[in-house]
Design an enzyme around this catalytic site. Structure first.
Site, PDB file in Angstrom:
ATOM      1  NE  ARG A  27      -3.618   0.030   2.566  1.00  0.00           N
ATOM      2  CZ  ARG A  27      -4.868  -0.024   2.096  1.00  0.00           C
ATOM      3  NH1 ARG A  27      -5.301  -1.151   1.573  1.00  0.00           N
ATOM      4  NH2 ARG A  27      -5.649   1.026   2.091  1.00  0.00           N
ATOM      5  N   GLY A 101      -5.486   8.696   4.270  1.00  0.00           N
ATOM      6  CA  GLY A 101      -6.448   9.600   3.641  1.00  0.00           C
ATOM      7  C   GLY A 101      -5.872  11.000   3.536  1.00  0.00           C
ATOM      8  CE  LYS A 604      -3.210  -5.083  -6.374  1.00  0.00           C
ATOM      9  NZ  LYS A 604      -2.764  -5.478  -7.687  1.00  0.00           N
TER      10      LYS A 604
HETATM   11  C1  BG6 Z   1      -3.261   1.346  -9.485  1.00  0.00           C
HETATM   12  C2  BG6 Z   1      -2.624  -0.031  -9.446  1.00  0.00           C
HETATM   13  O1  BG6 Z   1      -2.962   2.054  -8.330  1.00  0.00           O
HETATM   14  O2  BG6 Z   1      -4.676   1.232  -9.587  1.00  0.00           O
HETATM   15  C3  BG6 Z   1      -2.979  -0.749 -10.735  1.00  0.00           C
HETATM   16  O3  BG6 Z   1      -1.211   0.115  -9.333  1.00  0.00           O
HETATM   17  C4  BG6 Z   1      -4.498  -0.832 -10.863  1.00  0.00           C
HETATM   18  O4  BG6 Z   1      -2.441  -2.045 -10.730  1.00  0.00           O
HETATM   19  C5  BG6 Z   1      -5.164   0.533 -10.713  1.00  0.00           C
HETATM   20  O5  BG6 Z   1      -4.816  -1.373 -12.110  1.00  0.00           O
HETATM   21  C6  BG6 Z   1      -6.665   0.375 -10.515  1.00  0.00           C
HETATM   22  O6  BG6 Z   1      -6.866  -0.329  -9.309  1.00  0.00           O
HETATM   23  P1  BG6 Z   1      -8.212  -1.105  -8.984  1.00  0.00           P
HETATM   24  O7  BG6 Z   1      -7.984  -1.677  -7.643  1.00  0.00           O
HETATM   25  O8  BG6 Z   1      -9.308  -0.091  -8.997  1.00  0.00           O
HETATM   26  O9  BG6 Z   1      -8.405  -2.160 -10.041  1.00  0.00           O
END
Ligand code: BG6
Length: 609
Positions: A27, A101, A604
């Site tokens: 994260r 946040g 992530k």
């Molecule tokens: C980014 C991630 O922060 O968000 C990507 O590094 C991901 O891997 C993108 O595709 C969208 O995230 P999520 O969780 O909404 O599919």
């Protein structure tokens, strides 16, 4: 996006905090810190850098406290530093907070608190919360102090607070950022992510928007910010801890790619009823009529999930006469597009917490539009705020670069297209063909994974390249985009994805012997067209790595390297073709010594705008 954790119970809190932070390290990894109440005093240790830096710093300390907080940071306000690391305290070191946040009105609150004599140590927005809560804690108990303070806060928070005056509890609160409680036997936890709780308990409660929780070792109380009490039953999570570990692979990313045959099986399980030639989604049963009436589908998503949306556009428009539009969620939320009541908004998100996608869902909800979700993380905000939806059921995805979730999203999108087709005029024999091919995918994926040594060799040839172009046509164009994104995300090489037909309208100027072109060229309805585009590349001495259909001898005459993919139908080619581009990016990054699971500057899922 940061990760918060808190523990109260009979055990020593420190090892539990550090283990939880390790599980949330994807994260953010700008800094880490812990706070415990030991011998009536608040003890804080925090360091810039990865968790290991903090662990080293903690070596001399022998904390035995049963109460503590932890934080892992992805910096938004205030550069990564020891000082800006969380936990933050008030001026008198009475309370400690960890926050995930953004406090949007922190400038105003800071000015107000400075007038009240508070002295600030950091440039973060989060430190405001510590001073603000302690301002009210002078005349109120901790729960009431947090409640009063948060009434002044504008922004997003996943928050946990402890006080040396009340060393028997943790106060947690949620607005916009995820917070999940762990309900153990005589112990309670709070975290941003349930994988951090799993080693201690599988009984969890997801805090809803605007809720506050008081956690003691023996019990927990959940209320709204206005004090109204809420009763919530814990739910049992069926993820086992191994799923959230590397399983002997060097990186979570490789482990998650190698899981993809099982990922497809899990995504199909209980949904594709072969013997009845039908698709069933339990999570859509209540909205089947609205689905049948729908006259437009808008897909909102970010990053890799957005490219899954692009492929959905081809698949759904091909199988169902339902117009599909795909938007970046961060654009959709400011487009102010008029939505008629028969429009459906589908959000695709692995984490279910991506702020832009969540905001797009809320916008559609406000307009009374049916919102659906394809989400992996159970109980996440997007899963709870969409009216209906589909879980991927593929277990946690830990590596920042999304791989197995993308494959699962494509499988579920195909099933959704069949379901919408069943409600319209999709022919039974067409459904039968697609289902039969879906059923064979796990095996075909395995034959591609068995070629990983070949792909590793190709990656070695090109790992010093400074640029890559990925090309494809029709459904393979979004795979070219995804391939370029993977290469950028984890190997830091500049890469672009293009429709093959677009090359001659500009990018071809870039091509020479130092510029590898990855061509996704299935033996499909646009094969010849794509081939002629590759001729243009060849004519400029471009190096071509082709991802082609097994048995295709012609491509060998043009490409420098060929990765052969088992045959399937055109609609399902993207699911197979994405795997070699995932592996290619993985091995290029590995040869370049990049931190594959935690690439710089990324996280992530991004829970801030
Ligand atoms: C980014 C991630 O922060 O968000 C990507 O590094 C991901 O891997 C993108 O595709 C969208 O995230 P999520 O969780 O909404 O599919």
């Amino acid at each position: 996006m940061c990760g918060i954790i808190g523990y109260i119970g009979p055990k020593k809190s420190l090892p539990i905090l550090l283990d939880g932070l390790k599980r949330m390290e994807y994260r953010g990894y700008d800094s880490a810190g812990i706070a415990v109440i030991e011998d009536g005093r608040l003890k804080i240790v925090k360091k810039q850098g990865k968790l290991d830096v903090l662990k080293k710093e903690l070596k001399p300390y022998k904390f035995s406290a049963n109460l503590g907080l932890g934080h892992i940071r992805w910096a938004t306000h205030g550069e990564p530093s020891d000082l800006n690391a969380h936990p933050h305290t008030d001026g008198k070191n009475e309370i400690a907070i960890v926050h995930n946040g953004i406090v949007e009105n922190y400038q105003g609150l800071k000015k107000w608190l400075i007038e009240k004599g508070c002295q600030f140590k950091t440039k973060t927005d989060s430190e405001i919360l510590a001073h603000l809560i302690n301002e009210y804690h002078q005349d109120n108990d901790l729960e009431q102090a947090v409640r009063l303070a948060l009434k002044k806060v504008i922004g997003a928070y996943g928050l946990a607070v402890i006080s040396k005056k009340e060393p028997d509890k943790i106060i947690a609160a949620r607005l916009g950022s995820p917070v999940v409680l762990g309900i153990g036997k005589n112990e309670r936890l709070v975290a941003s992510d349930l994988t951090a709780l799993l080693p201690v308990t599988k009984n969890v409660i997801f805090l809803e928007e605007g809720e506050l929780a008081v956690l003691t070792a023996e019990g927990h109380k959940i209320t709204k910010l206005n004090g109204q009490e809420e009763t919530r039953q814990p739910q049992q999570i069926d993820w086992d801890i191994e799923q959230a570990e590397k399983g002997g692979y060097d990186h979570f990313m490789l482990k998650e790619i190698m899981e993809e045959p099982a990922t497809v099986k899990a995504s199909l399980r209980g949904r594709m009823i072969l013997e009845k030639n039908i698709v069933v989604f339990g999570g859509l049963i209540d909205v089947m009529d609205q689905l049948a009436q729908a006259n437009r589908l808008i897909i909102v998503a970010c990053g890799t999930a957005h490219y899954a949306g692009r492929i959905a556009e081809y698949i759904i428009e091909n199988l169902v006469d339902l117009p599909v539009e795909v938007d970046y969620a961060s654009e959709f939320r400011y487009k102010e597009e008029p939505l008629d009541p028969k429009t459906i908004v589908l959000a695709i998100s692995q984490s279910g917490e991506t702020a832009d996608t969540l905001a797009a869902v809320r916008l559609a909800n406000q307009q009374g539009i049916l919102t659906l979700g394809i989400v992996n993380t159970v109980g996440s905000s997007i899963a709870r705020e969409t009216k209906a939806g589909i879980y991927n059921h593929i277990g946690p995805e830990v590596a920042v670069a999304s791989t197995k979730a993308f494959v699962s999203q494509l499988v579920i999108i195909t099933l959704l297209a069949i379901l919408l087709g069943q409600q319209r005029r999709l022919a039974d024999n067409q459904i039968k063909t697609i289902m039969a091919e879906l059923d064979q995918l796990p095996e075909k994926i395995q034959t591609i994974l068995d070629q990983k040594a070949t792909i590793e060799k190709i990656a070695k040839l090109y790992c010093q390249a400074e640029n890559f172009i990925f090309v494809g046509r029709k459904l393979n164009y979004p795979i070219a985009l995804e391939g370029a994104l993977k290469m950028k995300e984890i190997s830091y090489i500049h890469a672009e994805g293009y429709p093959a037909g677009e090359l001659k309208h500009g990018p071809l100027a870039l091509i020479d012997e130092n510029w590898p072109v990855v061509a996704i060229i299935s033996r499909d309805s646009v094969y010849e067209k794509t081939l002629s585009n590759l001729e243009e590349v060849k004519a400029r001495k471009g190096k071509i790595i082709a991802i082609a259909t097994e048995g295709d001898q012609q491509i060998k005459t043009i490409a420098d390297q060929v990765i052969y993919i088992p045959k399937t139908i055109e609609l399902l080619n993207p699911i197979l073709n994405v795997i070699p581009v995932q592996l290619l990016a993985y091995y290029v990054a590995k040869f370049r010594g990049c931190p594959i699971d935690q690439p710089r500057n990324l996280a992530k899922s991004v829970t801030v705008e």
